[in-house]
Design a protein around this motif. Structure first.
Motif, PDB file in Angstrom:
ATOM      1  N   GLY A 153      13.760  15.893  12.556  1.00 39.34           N
ATOM      2  CA  GLY A 153      14.367  14.575  12.587  1.00 39.34           C
ATOM      3  C   GLY A 153      13.973  13.738  11.391  1.00 39.34           C
ATOM      4  N   ILE A 154      14.383  12.477  11.446  1.00 37.95           N
ATOM      5  CA  ILE A 154      14.126  11.592  10.309  1.00 37.95           C
ATOM      6  C   ILE A 154      12.987  10.611  10.574  1.00 37.95           C
ATOM      7  CG2 ILE A 154      16.468  11.750   9.379  1.00 37.95           C
ATOM      8  CD1 ILE A 154      17.001   9.033  10.773  1.00 37.95           C
ATOM      9  N   GLN A 155      12.352  10.738  11.731  1.00 39.83           N
ATOM     10  CA  GLN A 155      11.232   9.856  12.053  1.00 39.83           C
ATOM     11  C   GLN A 155      10.012  10.277  11.246  1.00 39.83           C
ATOM     12  OE1 GLN A 155      11.193   7.204  13.855  1.00 39.83           O
ATOM     13  NE2 GLN A 155      12.890   7.332  15.269  1.00 39.83           N
ATOM     14  N   ARG A 156       9.678   9.490  10.237  1.00 39.95           N
ATOM     15  CA  ARG A 156       8.522   9.797   9.394  1.00 39.95           C
ATOM     16  C   ARG A 156       7.669   8.561   9.224  1.00 39.95           C
ATOM     17  NH1 ARG A 156      10.127  13.478   4.211  1.00 39.95           N
ATOM     18  NH2 ARG A 156      11.445  14.966   5.290  1.00 39.95           N
ATOM     19  N   LEU A 157       6.381   8.808   9.119  1.00 40.12           N
ATOM     20  CA  LEU A 157       5.435   7.732   8.857  1.00 40.12           C
ATOM     21  C   LEU A 157       4.528   8.199   7.737  1.00 40.12           C
ATOM     22  CD1 LEU A 157       4.205   4.985   9.596  1.00 40.12           C
ATOM     23  CD2 LEU A 157       2.845   6.157  11.330  1.00 40.12           C
ATOM     24  N   CYS A 158       4.547   7.477   6.624  1.00 44.42           N
ATOM     25  CA  CYS A 158       3.776   7.878   5.451  1.00 44.42           C
ATOM     26  C   CYS A 158       2.539   6.987   5.305  1.00 44.42           C
ATOM     27  CB  CYS A 158       4.632   7.773   4.191  1.00 44.42           C
ATOM     28  SG  CYS A 158       3.727   8.217   2.695  1.00 44.42           S
ATOM     29  N   PHE A 159       1.390   7.628   5.156  1.00 45.72           N
ATOM     30  CA  PHE A 159       0.148   6.926   4.859  1.00 45.72           C
ATOM     31  C   PHE A 159      -0.091   7.075   3.362  1.00 45.72           C
ATOM     32  CE2 PHE A 159      -0.201   6.995   9.293  1.00 45.72           C
ATOM     33  CZ  PHE A 159      -1.285   6.236   9.711  1.00 45.72           C
ATOM     34  N   GLY A 160       0.113   6.004   2.626  1.00 42.97           N
ATOM     35  CA  GLY A 160      -0.048   6.052   1.179  1.00 42.97           C
ATOM     36  C   GLY A 160      -1.509   6.066   0.764  1.00 42.97           C
ATOM     37  N   PRO A 161      -1.758   6.455  -0.484  1.00 40.49           N
ATOM     38  CA  PRO A 161      -3.143   6.465  -0.975  1.00 40.49           C
ATOM     39  C   PRO A 161      -3.679   5.049  -1.117  1.00 40.49           C
ATOM     40  CG  PRO A 161      -1.612   6.978  -2.745  1.00 40.49           C
ATOM     41  CD  PRO A 161      -0.797   6.892  -1.482  1.00 40.49           C
ATOM     42  N   TYR A 162      -4.984   4.910  -1.059  1.00 41.38           N
ATOM     43  CA  TYR A 162      -5.609   3.602  -1.235  1.00 41.38           C
ATOM     44  C   TYR A 162      -5.506   3.170  -2.693  1.00 41.38           C
ATOM     45  CZ  TYR A 162      -7.755   4.390   3.326  1.00 41.38           C
ATOM     46  OH  TYR A 162      -7.968   4.631   4.651  1.00 41.38           O
ATOM     47  N   ASN A 163      -5.372   1.848  -2.906  1.00 43.59           N
ATOM     48  CA  ASN A 163      -5.414   1.346  -4.275  1.00 43.59           C
ATOM     49  C   ASN A 163      -6.855   0.965  -4.636  1.00 43.59           C
ATOM     50  OD1 ASN A 163      -5.954  -1.318  -3.357  1.00 43.59           O
ATOM     51  ND2 ASN A 163      -3.757  -1.726  -3.115  1.00 43.59           N
ATOM     52  N   HIS A 164      -7.052   0.530  -5.862  1.00 43.06           N
ATOM     53  CA  HIS A 164      -8.384   0.231  -6.376  1.00 43.06           C
ATOM     54  C   HIS A 164      -9.098  -0.834  -5.522  1.00 43.06           C
ATOM     55  CE1 HIS A 164     -11.550  -0.155  -9.345  1.00 43.06           C
ATOM     56  NE2 HIS A 164     -11.342  -1.457  -9.406  1.00 43.06           N
ATOM     57  N   THR A 165      -8.378  -1.880  -5.161  1.00 42.34           N
ATOM     58  CA  THR A 165      -8.979  -2.969  -4.368  1.00 42.34           C
ATOM     59  C   THR A 165      -9.361  -2.492  -2.979  1.00 42.34           C
ATOM     60  OG1 THR A 165      -7.529  -4.496  -5.570  1.00 42.34           O
ATOM     61  CG2 THR A 165      -8.580  -5.340  -3.572  1.00 42.34           C
ATOM     62  N   GLN A 166      -8.521  -1.698  -2.352  1.00 43.18           N
ATOM     63  CA  GLN A 166      -8.828  -1.179  -1.025  1.00 43.18           C
ATOM     64  C   GLN A 166     -10.054  -0.274  -1.060  1.00 43.18           C
ATOM     65  OE1 GLN A 166      -4.940   0.526  -0.461  1.00 43.18           O
ATOM     66  NE2 GLN A 166      -4.418  -0.969   1.148  1.00 43.18           N
ATOM     67  N   LEU A 167     -10.166   0.564  -2.073  1.00 37.88           N
ATOM     68  CA  LEU A 167     -11.332   1.419  -2.200  1.00 37.88           C
ATOM     69  C   LEU A 167     -12.614   0.604  -2.352  1.00 37.88           C
ATOM     70  CD1 LEU A 167     -10.001   4.277  -4.504  1.00 37.88           C
ATOM     71  CD2 LEU A 167     -10.691   4.458  -2.110  1.00 37.88           C
ATOM     72  N   GLN A 168     -12.547  -0.494  -3.116  1.00 35.69           N
ATOM     73  CA  GLN A 168     -13.719  -1.366  -3.267  1.00 35.69           C
ATOM     74  C   GLN A 168     -14.117  -1.973  -1.933  1.00 35.69           C
ATOM     75  OE1 GLN A 168     -12.384  -4.003  -6.451  1.00 35.69           O
ATOM     76  NE2 GLN A 168     -14.017  -3.188  -7.757  1.00 35.69           N
ATOM     77  N   GLU A 169     -13.114  -2.404  -1.138  1.00 30.44           N
ATOM     78  CA  GLU A 169     -13.410  -2.977   0.176  1.00 30.44           C
ATOM     79  C   GLU A 169     -14.047  -1.952   1.101  1.00 30.44           C
ATOM     80  OE1 GLU A 169     -10.388  -5.170   2.336  1.00 30.44           O
ATOM     81  OE2 GLU A 169      -9.516  -5.799   0.427  1.00 30.44           O
ATOM     82  N   ILE A 170     -13.559  -0.721   1.056  1.00 29.00           N
ATOM     83  CA  ILE A 170     -14.100   0.335   1.909  1.00 29.00           C
ATOM     84  C   ILE A 170     -15.547   0.612   1.552  1.00 29.00           C
ATOM     85  CG2 ILE A 170     -13.961   2.806   2.449  1.00 29.00           C
ATOM     86  CD1 ILE A 170     -10.870   2.479   2.143  1.00 29.00           C
ATOM     87  N   ILE A 171     -15.809   0.701   0.267  1.00 30.37           N
ATOM     88  CA  ILE A 171     -17.186   0.982  -0.195  1.00 30.37           C
ATOM     89  C   ILE A 171     -18.087  -0.194   0.123  1.00 30.37           C
ATOM     90  CG2 ILE A 171     -18.614   1.383  -2.248  1.00 30.37           C
ATOM     91  CD1 ILE A 171     -16.224   3.020  -3.351  1.00 30.37           C
TER      92      ILE A 171
END
Length: 171
Positions: A153-171
């Motif tokens: 089917g066409i039901q898709r959910l994409c988890f995109g890669p983290y950007n630079h700011t998101q990686l800083q927040e995670i760390i």
């Protein structure tokens, strides 16, 4: 009930939280069942990495639904009866079933019959089945035979890669 008979493909790069997000949703859904807001259902979670061969998924699903362990060929036969014809095979059979398959891409075989069977079951009128497939492969549906990708089917959910700011927040 509105989701019965559907498949959803969840994909994205490793480590973006695909599996944990789905499991969190399932935990919230379970709380809704316990509160009486949602009808009961059965939930079967399978990780493709834990299967010795793709065909073994049939035995794992059958055991989760019936409580009995059988070989994969007998399990496939019974599951086909359950999802295609609505025959009872276990304690959960009147309830809708949500099947979560993590590492879905590991179920690809030469003739792709395992994926075909699993993705075909929700299309049957009596299946009461929802299939959620998770993989790191973005273009898995495009790599599959047309008869299988059409079932996805066409039901898709994409988890995109983290950007630079998101990686800083995670760390």
């Amino acid at each position: 009930d509105q989701c019965l008979g559907r498949c959803m493909y969840i994909h994205g790069v490793p480590g973006t939280g695909k599996t944990i997000s789905v499991l969190s949703v399932m935990k919230n859904l379970k709380a809704e069942v316990e509160a009486g807001n949602v009808n009961p259902y059965c939930f079967v979670e399978i990780n493709g990495l834990k299967l010795a061969s793709p065909e073994n998924i049939y035995s794992v699903i059958y055991e989760a639904l019936s409580g009995h362990r059988v070989g994969w060929k007998k399990a496939l036969h019974s599951l086909n009866e359950r999802f295609a014809e609505g025959k009872k095979i276990g304690k959960e059979d009147d309830k809708p079933c949500i099947l979560l398959i993590d590492e879905l891409d590991l179920l690809v075989t030469r003739n792709q019959s395992v994926l075909y069977n699993i993705l075909d079951w929700p299309t049957k009128p009596n299946s009461k089945l929802i299939v959620l497939g998770i993989a790191n492969t973005m273009d898995l549906p495009e790599k599959l035979l047309p008869r299988i990708s059409s079932r996805m089917g066409i039901q898709r959910l994409c988890f995109g890669p983290y950007n630079h700011t998101q990686l800083q927040e995670i760390i």
